[in-house]
Design a protein around this motif. Sequence first.
Motif, PDB file in Angstrom:
ATOM      1  N   UNK A  74     100.020  19.632  25.843  1.00 60.28           N
ATOM      2  CA  UNK A  74     100.982  20.550  26.436  1.00 60.28           C
ATOM      3  C   UNK A  74     102.281  20.031  26.370  1.00 60.28           C
ATOM      4  N   UNK A  75     102.982  20.078  25.383  1.00 60.90           N
ATOM      5  CA  UNK A  75     104.393  19.571  25.261  1.00 60.90           C
ATOM      6  C   UNK A  75     105.647  20.428  25.728  1.00 60.90           C
ATOM      7  N   UNK A  76     105.508  20.657  26.953  1.00 63.73           N
ATOM      8  CA  UNK A  76     106.417  21.338  27.683  1.00 63.73           C
ATOM      9  C   UNK A  76     107.553  20.124  28.043  1.00 63.73           C
ATOM     10  N   UNK A 115     111.366  13.063  30.942  1.00 59.75           N
ATOM     11  CA  UNK A 115     111.941  12.778  32.358  1.00 59.75           C
ATOM     12  C   UNK A 115     113.399  13.327  32.613  1.00 59.75           C
ATOM     13  N   UNK A 116     114.226  13.271  31.766  1.00 55.70           N
ATOM     14  CA  UNK A 116     115.466  13.949  31.866  1.00 55.70           C
ATOM     15  C   UNK A 116     115.512  15.431  32.173  1.00 55.70           C
ATOM     16  N   UNK A 117     114.680  15.971  30.987  1.00 54.84           N
ATOM     17  CA  UNK A 117     114.413  17.411  31.158  1.00 54.84           C
ATOM     18  C   UNK A 117     113.716  18.003  32.384  1.00 54.84           C
ATOM     19  N   UNK A 155     110.808  21.464  38.842  1.00 49.79           N
ATOM     20  CA  UNK A 155     109.625  20.667  39.629  1.00 49.79           C
ATOM     21  C   UNK A 155     110.833  19.383  39.965  1.00 49.79           C
ATOM     22  N   UNK A 156     111.766  19.241  39.591  1.00 46.79           N
ATOM     23  CA  UNK A 156     112.828  18.159  39.994  1.00 46.79           C
ATOM     24  C   UNK A 156     112.280  16.600  39.460  1.00 46.79           C
ATOM     25  N   UNK A 157     111.455  16.736  38.625  1.00 48.52           N
ATOM     26  CA  UNK A 157     110.905  15.518  37.849  1.00 48.52           C
ATOM     27  C   UNK A 157     109.720  15.645  37.134  1.00 48.52           C
TER      28      UNK A 157
END
Length: 144
Positions: free
Chosen positions: A33-35, A41-43, A49-51
């Motif tokens: 699930x490569x979203x 972590x930066x994206x 989600x903020x993280x």
Amino acid sequence: MEYFEALDVGQTASFGAYDVTAAEITSFAGQYDPQPFHTDETAAAESMFGGLVASGWHTAAMTMRLLVDNYLADSGAMGALGVDDLRWPAPVRPGDTLSVTTEIVEKADFDDSRGRVATRVTTTTDEDVTVLSMVGQILWRRRE
């Protein structure tokens, strides 16, 4: 071995703990699930989600691991017909520790050698946040 006949509607069980790591979240997501909010972590920090958060499918897989290790492995369970009402009401984050509660909500005959057991499954974090809910439709061995 626990057979279909020994199970009762309303019967519950609780177990855990599964410690979630950032490395496992990104590894699973990279393969399945490569979203960006699962793999970077930066994206993820810039996402809604903020993280970094686990894929819902990863949450389901971690739940399944807890179910097999603590509930199904030495039982009369013979596999499942599927799940109903699968929900991910909150995300799983690195550092969460997951646990599972099950409740048998229905039993029915299936055939001469098996019964069907509807089991409500709820996965929560160590902060008591529900991160998965579903009803598994499990085939269960009858006593011969």
